[in-house]
Design a protein around this motif. Structure first.
Motif, PDB file in Angstrom:
ATOM      1  N   TYR A 145       0.833  -1.203   0.000  1.00 31.90           N
ATOM      2  CA  TYR A 145       0.000   0.000   0.000  1.00 31.90           C
ATOM      3  C   TYR A 145       0.872   1.258   0.000  1.00 31.90           C
ATOM      4  CZ  TYR A 145      -3.438   3.499   1.274  1.00 31.90           C
ATOM      5  OH  TYR A 145      -4.231   4.613   1.283  1.00 31.90           O
ATOM      6  N   TYR A 203      -1.647  -0.925  -5.016  1.00 35.46           N
ATOM      7  CA  TYR A 203      -2.918  -1.079  -4.319  1.00 35.46           C
ATOM      8  C   TYR A 203      -3.617  -2.412  -4.580  1.00 35.46           C
ATOM      9  CZ  TYR A 203      -2.160   3.887  -3.630  1.00 35.46           C
ATOM     10  OH  TYR A 203      -1.615   5.097  -3.289  1.00 35.46           O
ATOM     11  N   MET A 217      -9.557   2.321   1.089  1.00 30.10           N
ATOM     12  CA  MET A 217      -9.209   2.100  -0.314  1.00 30.10           C
ATOM     13  C   MET A 217     -10.440   2.245  -1.221  1.00 30.10           C
ATOM     14  SD  MET A 217      -6.378  -0.908   0.230  1.00 30.10           S
ATOM     15  CE  MET A 217      -5.698  -0.874  -1.439  1.00 30.10           C
TER      16      MET A 217
END
Length: 128
Positions: free
Chosen positions: A33, A38, A63
């Motif tokens: 991250y 991601y 997220m």
């Protein structure tokens, strides 16, 4: 002279091995991250979140809120923040308040239903 070198090498191996042994999915997810990877991060967080880990649930909520590694979705963010907040995660409670401000009452109601279904299914029905 050889003894100090040998002792230093053994100490370095022991210390290096200990640090590596303590890393796990959460730490690996945070490394991914923080470097901006991601998709791998969310893949590492999801099993933790589905196991009830509030930190992972909050991170997935964040997220979804930002659209990092997934499509941006206030409803999904609300769902994951809600699950984490229910487990006492203070960051999730703040995230829940913030994302709620951007949603209509109908969207909030839908997101609450999603969270209830997710939890009732023991995290098997959390993908919407």
């Amino acid at each position: 002279m050889r003894k100090p070198v040998l002792i230093g090498a053994i100490a370095a191996t022991l210390l290096g091995g200990t640090a590596g042994a303590q890393a796990g999915p959460w730490e690996d997810g945070m490394v991914a991250y923080n470097r901006g990877d991601y998709v791998p991060a969310i893949r590492l967080f999801r099993p933790l979140a589905e196991a009830g880990n509030p930190k992972a649930q909050n991170q997935i909520g964040l997220m979804y809120r930002k659209g990092e590694g997934t499509a941006q979705s206030p409803a999904r963010a609300f769902m994951w923040f809600s699950l984490a907040a229910k487990r006492g995660d203070a960051k999730a409670k703040a995230g829940l308040r913030d994302v709620s401000k951007t949603m209509t009452p109908g969207e909030i109601s839908q997101a609450q239903q999603m969270a209830q279904a997710c939890e009732a299914s023991n995290y098997r029905s959390c993908e919407y």
